[in-house]
Scaffold this motif. Sequence first.
Motif, PDB file in Angstrom:
ATOM      1  N   PRO A  58      20.373 -22.120 -40.973  1.00  0.00           N
ATOM      2  CA  PRO A  58      20.635 -22.382 -42.610  1.00  0.00           C
ATOM      3  C   PRO A  58      19.708 -23.104 -43.133  1.00  0.00           C
ATOM      4  CG  PRO A  58      22.648 -22.893 -40.506  1.00  0.00           C
ATOM      5  CD  PRO A  58      21.646 -22.212 -39.872  1.00  0.00           C
ATOM      6  N   HIS A  59      19.631 -23.473 -44.251  1.00  0.00           N
ATOM      7  CA  HIS A  59      19.105 -24.424 -44.375  1.00  0.00           C
ATOM      8  C   HIS A  59      19.983 -24.628 -46.162  1.00  0.00           C
ATOM      9  CE1 HIS A  59      16.359 -22.499 -46.963  1.00  0.00           C
ATOM     10  NE2 HIS A  59      15.841 -21.996 -46.090  1.00  0.00           N
TER      11      HIS A  59
ATOM     12  N   ASP B 242      12.954 -31.792 -38.415  1.00  0.00           N
ATOM     13  CA  ASP B 242      14.313 -31.929 -39.339  1.00  0.00           C
ATOM     14  C   ASP B 242      13.416 -31.037 -40.307  1.00  0.00           C
ATOM     15  OD1 ASP B 242      12.085 -33.672 -39.980  1.00  0.00           O
ATOM     16  OD2 ASP B 242      13.157 -35.018 -40.825  1.00  0.00           O
TER      17      ASP B 242
ATOM     18  N   ILE C 152      13.446 -28.055 -39.706  1.00  0.00           N
ATOM     19  CA  ILE C 152      13.718 -26.481 -40.243  1.00  0.00           C
ATOM     20  C   ILE C 152      15.017 -26.339 -40.847  1.00  0.00           C
ATOM     21  CG2 ILE C 152      14.856 -25.021 -38.163  1.00  0.00           C
ATOM     22  CD1 ILE C 152      13.368 -26.348 -35.741  1.00  0.00           C
ATOM     23  N   THR C 153      16.270 -27.533 -40.789  1.00  0.00           N
ATOM     24  CA  THR C 153      17.553 -27.279 -41.925  1.00  0.00           C
ATOM     25  C   THR C 153      16.311 -27.786 -43.220  1.00  0.00           C
ATOM     26  OG1 THR C 153      18.096 -29.866 -40.798  1.00  0.00           O
ATOM     27  CG2 THR C 153      19.024 -27.471 -39.637  1.00  0.00           C
TER      28      THR C 153
END
Lengths: 342, 342
Positions: free
Chosen positions: A125-126, A208, A210-211
Amino acid sequence: MGGDHGPSVVVPAVARAAAELPVHVRFLLHGDEKVLAAELARHKAIGDRAEVRHSDKVVAMDEKPAQALRRGKGTSMWNAVEAIREGQAAAAVSSGNTGGLMAISKLILRMAADLDRPALVAGIPHSKGVTTFLDVGANVDCDAERLVEFAIMGEAFHRAAHGKAKPTVGLLNVGSEEMKGHEEVREANRILREGHFDLDYRGFVEGDDITRGVVDVVVTDGFTGNVALKAMEGAAKFMYGELKGALTSNLLATAGAALARGGLLKFRDRISPPPAAPLLGLNGIVLKCHGSATDRDFAQALKVAADLAQSGFAAEIERNMRRLPAALADTSPAAADGAASA
Amino acid sequence: MGGDHGPSVVVPAVARAAAELPVHVRFLLHGDEKVLAAELARHKAIGDRAEVRHSDKVVAMDEKPAQALRRGKGTSMWNAVEAIREGQAAAAVSSGNTGGLMAISKLILRMAADLDRPALVAGIPHSKGVTTFLDVGANVDCDAERLVEFAIMGEAFHRAAHGKAKPTVGLLNVGSEEMKGHEEVREANRILREGHFDLDYRGFVEGDDITRGVVDVVVTDGFTGNVALKAMEGAAKFMYGELKGALTSNLLATAGAALARGGLLKFRDRISPPPAAPLLGLNGIVLKCHGSATDRDFAQALKVAADLAQSGFAAEIERNMRRLPAALADTSPAAADGAASA
């Protein structure tokens, strides 16, 4: 029959999914017919959209992949995958033993891409959605060609699963400059940059990102991907524990936490793992649902499976995969050097 | 002179550290003597424990390592590291340009271990302490020998920095079984298992073990380590953002958050990055403090530097490093096969 709860979760999940999916979507339930019939009796709304296929045997949750292969024939897992090969099912979803599902799927459906085993996708998730992250654990040694294959498969999966027409793709590295990283990742970057594929490739991204949702699809080898996924899960678990500790550290904070309870639950839901991971690179659609899945999770996995089966997913992957030999020939380091000196 | 705040943070940090460290610990301050004198005038308690060494030049925060090397001579950073080589200082601490500090330290002090560049250590919080995690970004390609060197250096660092007599060591992998992972990590595991070193080696650990405190020191290559560290930082940042969102999502939750404020601040402090990372593998003690360090952070880094300098750190590393050739000879794959078939 798989997962922590078996039919007591799967059948209610089918009821949920049936209510939301078009009526032409139907379900084959593989497993013990008595247990399944008893569950189905409690969910009359499913009606004739589900059909039971009896099997006496199951793959146990603690069986090794080699055992699952040897003793797998006739199990509910085996039959579910076999139904794809026989053209009876468009996709299979299982909460069972991951290694067993991979081994059985590979044996029955065979790999379309040149991988050791199917690539595993995680959805991270972001703040504005979900990052498709692969490979998270199956293929430990990856050359540049495999990383490009992951990019192709991950992009098609993201489009089918999240309905975004043109997902963006990034390659995980230790910095964004072209000369960063090891040879495999730099070579994959060269190949993807050449533009042979129908992909919106954006270059290197970092851990970092990725999120942060910088790109829709983040590609890496199975070693780095597995470590990064578990490191993120560990960080989330640690923070949740610390948070609970902090919010119960004194009376005032505890009162505050009680008032904030609704918000905190929302928060926990965001960080819980996504319900289903596709096994990518097979000639067929197989999804692994986590063992502790609730009926809501498993229903979500069934919906993703239906979306994948009805989308251009397989054809899109095949189209880009056919461009791979030409792309590899064009971007060998020697050819790249030649171009630079011309 | 480095970091976001320069002497306005470094001098107050020296005052803090001086108050807590034994009086025989003294400080050399490298940089613009006027600026430093003005700051020192505000911290009379430092007295004659600090001495200013003037330098006209500084390494800029955005300089490339190669630039920093070329133009570095006579900068405050260069002089601080040079003071170690000349025997005037026992350790150097800088908030400046990381790449520049690595390049200058490597040139002046030279590597003790056979690495491309110094290994970077991160301290990852867990519920009962801190995990020493390395390499987090410097050495992208690591063979088994380098992983063993990281284990030796990380273990000695953890003992000196955290005062634990016998830190436990684990090797990061995608599973805990002996046959998991790529060749380099399996070979390093074989070497460490043989017991040639004075190390409490515990075998493979996984990504989520870093924040669980399963072992004190987690060893990996610089590619995986950098990605995992940034992935954890990203996950923590995402969760903190979500948490703030959840706690202000309605009036009741906002009221709760206000009451829980003390607990939440405690929580944030736990996840903030540790103040200092040693550059391991040099003939000398150099610590990198992050650019946005506060005077409390920088003081903490000064205390770690003093602890390292006064400990058996360097001698312990050297003692284990001397055992490396014998360990490598003993555990070549051929020798291991022979033993298995005997």
